[in-house]
Structure formats: structure tokens, C-alpha cells
Design a protein around this motif. Structure first.
Motif, PDB file in Angstrom:
ATOM      1  N   PHE A 233       7.853  11.025   9.721  1.00  0.00           N
ATOM      2  CA  PHE A 233       8.595  11.263  10.882  1.00  0.00           C
ATOM      3  C   PHE A 233       9.103  10.016  11.387  1.00  0.00           C
ATOM      4  CE2 PHE A 233       8.866  11.699  15.473  1.00  0.00           C
ATOM      5  CZ  PHE A 233       9.629  12.723  15.577  1.00  0.00           C
ATOM      6  N   TYR A 234       8.134   9.166  11.502  1.00  0.00           N
ATOM      7  CA  TYR A 234       8.274   7.810  12.179  1.00  0.00           C
ATOM      8  C   TYR A 234       9.450   7.049  11.553  1.00  0.00           C
ATOM      9  CZ  TYR A 234       4.626   8.681  15.566  1.00  0.00           C
ATOM     10  OH  TYR A 234       3.984   8.752  16.545  1.00  0.00           O
ATOM     11  N   GLU A 235       9.276   7.029  10.199  1.00  0.00           N
ATOM     12  CA  GLU A 235      10.220   6.262   9.285  1.00  0.00           C
ATOM     13  C   GLU A 235      11.662   7.007   9.483  1.00  0.00           C
ATOM     14  OE1 GLU A 235      10.110   5.102   4.666  1.00  0.00           O
ATOM     15  OE2 GLU A 235       8.430   6.272   5.186  1.00  0.00           O
ATOM     16  N   LYS A 236      11.697   8.523   9.496  1.00  0.00           N
ATOM     17  CA  LYS A 236      12.991   9.107   9.717  1.00  0.00           C
ATOM     18  C   LYS A 236      13.541   8.856  11.010  1.00  0.00           C
ATOM     19  CE  LYS A 236      11.935  13.008   6.660  1.00  0.00           C
ATOM     20  NZ  LYS A 236      11.681  14.356   6.556  1.00  0.00           N
ATOM     21  N   GLN A 237      12.819   8.668  12.037  1.00  0.00           N
ATOM     22  CA  GLN A 237      13.249   8.185  13.301  1.00  0.00           C
ATOM     23  C   GLN A 237      13.698   6.686  13.558  1.00  0.00           C
ATOM     24  OE1 GLN A 237      13.681  10.300  15.975  1.00  0.00           O
ATOM     25  NE2 GLN A 237      13.164  11.935  14.173  1.00  0.00           N
ATOM     26  N   HIS A 238      13.424   5.969  12.216  1.00  0.00           N
ATOM     27  CA  HIS A 238      13.926   4.784  12.123  1.00  0.00           C
ATOM     28  C   HIS A 238      12.996   3.663  12.976  1.00  0.00           C
ATOM     29  CE1 HIS A 238      17.292   5.936   9.716  1.00  0.00           C
ATOM     30  NE2 HIS A 238      17.701   6.553  10.550  1.00  0.00           N
ATOM     31  N   LEU A 239      11.724   4.260  13.435  1.00  0.00           N
ATOM     32  CA  LEU A 239      10.997   3.029  14.079  1.00  0.00           C
ATOM     33  C   LEU A 239      10.284   2.131  13.013  1.00  0.00           C
ATOM     34  CD1 LEU A 239       8.928   5.726  16.242  1.00  0.00           C
ATOM     35  CD2 LEU A 239      11.090   4.281  16.770  1.00  0.00           C
ATOM     36  N   PHE A 240      10.316   2.504  11.841  1.00  0.00           N
ATOM     37  CA  PHE A 240      10.015   1.351  10.817  1.00  0.00           C
ATOM     38  C   PHE A 240      10.304   1.899   9.331  1.00  0.00           C
ATOM     39  CE2 PHE A 240       6.421   4.206  10.371  1.00  0.00           C
ATOM     40  CZ  PHE A 240       6.061   4.070   9.119  1.00  0.00           C
ATOM     41  N   LYS A 241      10.309   1.218   8.378  1.00  0.00           N
ATOM     42  CA  LYS A 241      10.846   1.328   7.010  1.00  0.00           C
ATOM     43  C   LYS A 241       9.843   1.093   6.037  1.00  0.00           C
ATOM     44  CE  LYS A 241      13.818  -2.315   6.882  1.00  0.00           C
ATOM     45  NZ  LYS A 241      14.956  -3.044   6.517  1.00  0.00           N
ATOM     46  N   ALA A 242       9.770   1.599   4.964  1.00  0.00           N
ATOM     47  CA  ALA A 242       8.984   1.329   3.698  1.00  0.00           C
ATOM     48  C   ALA A 242       9.530  -0.179   3.242  1.00  0.00           C
ATOM     49  CB  ALA A 242       8.937   2.275   2.694  1.00  0.00           C
ATOM     50  N   CYS A 243       8.986  -0.852   2.772  1.00  0.00           N
ATOM     51  CA  CYS A 243       9.424  -2.359   2.378  1.00  0.00           C
ATOM     52  C   CYS A 243      10.068  -2.070   0.976  1.00  0.00           C
ATOM     53  CB  CYS A 243       8.188  -3.233   2.264  1.00  0.00           C
ATOM     54  SG  CYS A 243       7.525  -3.589   3.624  1.00  0.00           S
ATOM     55  N   ASN A 244       9.445  -1.661   0.033  1.00  0.00           N
ATOM     56  CA  ASN A 244      10.054  -1.535  -1.278  1.00  0.00           C
ATOM     57  C   ASN A 244       9.449  -0.037  -1.766  1.00  0.00           C
ATOM     58  OD1 ASN A 244      11.372  -4.100  -1.827  1.00  0.00           O
ATOM     59  ND2 ASN A 244       9.214  -4.725  -1.367  1.00  0.00           N
ATOM     60  N   ARG A 245       9.929   0.295  -3.020  1.00  0.00           N
ATOM     61  CA  ARG A 245       9.385   1.417  -3.959  1.00  0.00           C
ATOM     62  C   ARG A 245       8.944   0.785  -5.168  1.00  0.00           C
ATOM     63  NH1 ARG A 245      10.736   6.850  -2.294  1.00  0.00           N
ATOM     64  NH2 ARG A 245      11.782   6.734  -0.485  1.00  0.00           N
ATOM     65  N   THR A 246       8.057   1.474  -5.838  1.00  0.00           N
ATOM     66  CA  THR A 246       7.264   1.232  -6.900  1.00  0.00           C
ATOM     67  C   THR A 246       8.239   1.757  -8.211  1.00  0.00           C
ATOM     68  OG1 THR A 246       6.165   3.581  -7.196  1.00  0.00           O
ATOM     69  CG2 THR A 246       4.946   1.549  -6.234  1.00  0.00           C
ATOM     70  N   GLU A 247       7.797   1.477  -9.458  1.00  0.00           N
ATOM     71  CA  GLU A 247       8.827   2.159 -10.525  1.00  0.00           C
ATOM     72  C   GLU A 247       8.751   3.423 -10.507  1.00  0.00           C
ATOM     73  OE1 GLU A 247       7.775   0.151 -14.294  1.00  0.00           O
ATOM     74  OE2 GLU A 247       7.917  -1.919 -13.472  1.00  0.00           O
TER      75      GLU A 247
ATOM     76  N   MET B  13       0.899  -1.211   0.061  1.00  0.00           N
ATOM     77  CA  MET B  13       0.082   0.036   0.102  1.00  0.00           C
ATOM     78  C   MET B  13       0.843   1.314   0.027  1.00  0.00           C
ATOM     79  SD  MET B  13      -1.448   0.054   4.148  1.00  0.00           S
ATOM     80  CE  MET B  13      -1.197  -1.720   4.304  1.00  0.00           C
ATOM     81  N   LYS B  14       0.433   2.263  -0.364  1.00  0.00           N
ATOM     82  CA  LYS B  14       1.183   3.524  -0.581  1.00  0.00           C
ATOM     83  C   LYS B  14       0.826   4.351   0.759  1.00  0.00           C
ATOM     84  CE  LYS B  14       1.048   4.201  -5.678  1.00  0.00           C
ATOM     85  NZ  LYS B  14       0.577   5.147  -6.741  1.00  0.00           N
ATOM     86  N   ILE B  15       1.758   5.349   0.937  1.00  0.00           N
ATOM     87  CA  ILE B  15       1.781   6.082   2.092  1.00  0.00           C
ATOM     88  C   ILE B  15       0.293   6.674   2.475  1.00  0.00           C
ATOM     89  CG2 ILE B  15       2.498   8.229   1.282  1.00  0.00           C
ATOM     90  CD1 ILE B  15       4.003   8.443   3.755  1.00  0.00           C
ATOM     91  N   GLY B  16      -0.307   7.148   1.419  1.00  0.00           N
ATOM     92  CA  GLY B  16      -1.675   7.565   1.886  1.00  0.00           C
ATOM     93  C   GLY B  16      -2.716   6.631   2.332  1.00  0.00           C
ATOM     94  N   GLU B  17      -2.762   5.696   1.738  1.00  0.00           N
ATOM     95  CA  GLU B  17      -3.687   4.413   2.203  1.00  0.00           C
ATOM     96  C   GLU B  17      -3.034   4.100   3.828  1.00  0.00           C
ATOM     97  OE1 GLU B  17      -4.887  -0.054   0.927  1.00  0.00           O
ATOM     98  OE2 GLU B  17      -3.646   1.041  -0.399  1.00  0.00           O
ATOM     99  N   LEU B  18      -1.790   3.790   3.853  1.00  0.00           N
ATOM    100  CA  LEU B  18      -1.362   3.633   5.261  1.00  0.00           C
ATOM    101  C   LEU B  18      -1.568   4.649   6.140  1.00  0.00           C
ATOM    102  CD1 LEU B  18       0.631   1.810   7.036  1.00  0.00           C
ATOM    103  CD2 LEU B  18       2.631   3.407   6.281  1.00  0.00           C
ATOM    104  N   SER B  19      -1.408   5.882   5.748  1.00  0.00           N
ATOM    105  CA  SER B  19      -2.028   6.985   6.661  1.00  0.00           C
ATOM    106  C   SER B  19      -3.530   6.880   7.136  1.00  0.00           C
ATOM    107  CB  SER B  19      -1.916   8.345   6.047  1.00  0.00           C
ATOM    108  OG  SER B  19      -2.458   9.455   6.617  1.00  0.00           O
ATOM    109  N   LYS B  20      -4.471   6.426   6.162  1.00  0.00           N
ATOM    110  CA  LYS B  20      -5.926   6.319   6.333  1.00  0.00           C
ATOM    111  C   LYS B  20      -6.044   5.173   7.230  1.00  0.00           C
ATOM    112  CE  LYS B  20      -7.524   8.412   2.176  1.00  0.00           C
ATOM    113  NZ  LYS B  20      -8.201   8.400   0.907  1.00  0.00           N
ATOM    114  N   LYS B  21      -5.298   4.010   6.924  1.00  0.00           N
ATOM    115  CA  LYS B  21      -5.769   2.896   7.841  1.00  0.00           C
ATOM    116  C   LYS B  21      -5.217   3.017   9.088  1.00  0.00           C
ATOM    117  CE  LYS B  21      -6.049  -0.596   4.092  1.00  0.00           C
ATOM    118  NZ  LYS B  21      -5.482  -1.878   3.561  1.00  0.00           N
ATOM    119  N   SER B  22      -4.044   3.793   9.130  1.00  0.00           N
ATOM    120  CA  SER B  22      -3.486   3.770  10.636  1.00  0.00           C
ATOM    121  C   SER B  22      -4.090   5.012  11.413  1.00  0.00           C
ATOM    122  CB  SER B  22      -2.090   4.003  10.718  1.00  0.00           C
ATOM    123  OG  SER B  22      -1.657   5.239   9.979  1.00  0.00           O
TER     124      SER B  22
END
Length: 129
Positions: A19-33, A1-10
Motif C-alpha cells: 500500500f505504501y509503495e502504491k502511495q509512492h511513499l517509497f519504492k523497491a530498489c530493484n527486482r530479482t531475476e 531483502m525481499k518483501i517478507g523480510e522487510l515486513s518482519k523487520k519493520s
């Protein structure tokens, strides 16, 4: 899921996710083309965990400690218990400090009435002490 969907679901804003990603609390799994971050169910679960921790007033450092501990499920949870006990102590201290602040503000509010001139203002006089 993209960040917008993650945002809505969470229930976290996109800025908070970043911010949490920059704090290394979790990371994106992959990137699209198209170079969009892609998140999975694990990211959503971690983000919900972080959100719950933040609702309890835990700091980023404390959350990192809990996330690190979660990665070792067979270890003792003593460190988790210690962290929570320390957090309770910190919260108790903050409550005491806030109660003192409330009393000071109450005293200040009683030190002045609306019909005084500024030069006679009890609040301003207390602040100059």
C-alpha cells in the motif's frame, strides 16, 4: 531483502508495505531475476519512519510532505513545525468532537432502562428526534 523480510523487520504487513509503495511513499530498489522486489536498508528506514508517523495519526499526505522535506536537509524546518502544529489543532478538535459524542451516548444510555418495552425505549425515541 525481499518483501517478507522487510515486513518482519519493520513490523508492517506485506499488504501495508505494498500500500505504501502504491502511495509512492517509497519504492523497491530493484527486482530479482524471478521478478521479486528487493528492498534495502533505506527502504526499511523509510518504512519505520512511515510507521512512526502513522502511529501519531499523520495522514498519507502529511507523511509525503515530511518525506519530501527530509530530502532537503539544509532547508528550514518551518514547514515541519507548521505541519505538526496543524496536526495538533486537528487532534484537539477531534478530541472535542469525541467528548461531545461520549456525552450524547451517555445521555442516550440514561434515557432507557432494561425493563422497558421497545415502544417505550428512550434510546430509540432520542434517535427519532
Amino acid at each position: 531483502m525481499k518483501i517478507g523480510e522487510l515486513s518482519k523487520k519493520s513490523g508492517c504487513s506485506i499488504q501495508t508495505v505494498r500500500f505504501y509503495e502504491k502511495q509512492h511513499l517509497f519504492k523497491a530498489c530493484n527486482r530479482t531475476e524471478g521478478n521479486y522486489r528487493i528492498y534495502d536498508a533505506s527502504s526499511l528506514s523509510t518504512l519505520r519512519f512511515i510507521k512512526q508517523c502513522r502511529s501519531l495519526g499523520l495522514t498519507i499526505i502529511e507523511i509525503k510532505q515530511l518525506l519530501d522535506t527530509k530530502m532537503n536537509p539544509d532547508r528550514s524546518c518551518t514547514s515541519v513545525n507548521n505541519l505538526i502544529h496543524q496536526h495538533m489543532t486537528d487532534v484537539t478538535k477531534r478530541i472535542e468532537e469525541l467528548n461531545e459524542l461520549k456525552q450524547t451516548l451517555t445521555d442516550m444510555a440514561l434515557a432507557c432502562s432494561d425493563n422497558r418495552k421497545v415502544k417505550e425505549c428512550g434510546v430509540l425515541q432520542m434517535l427519532e428526534k
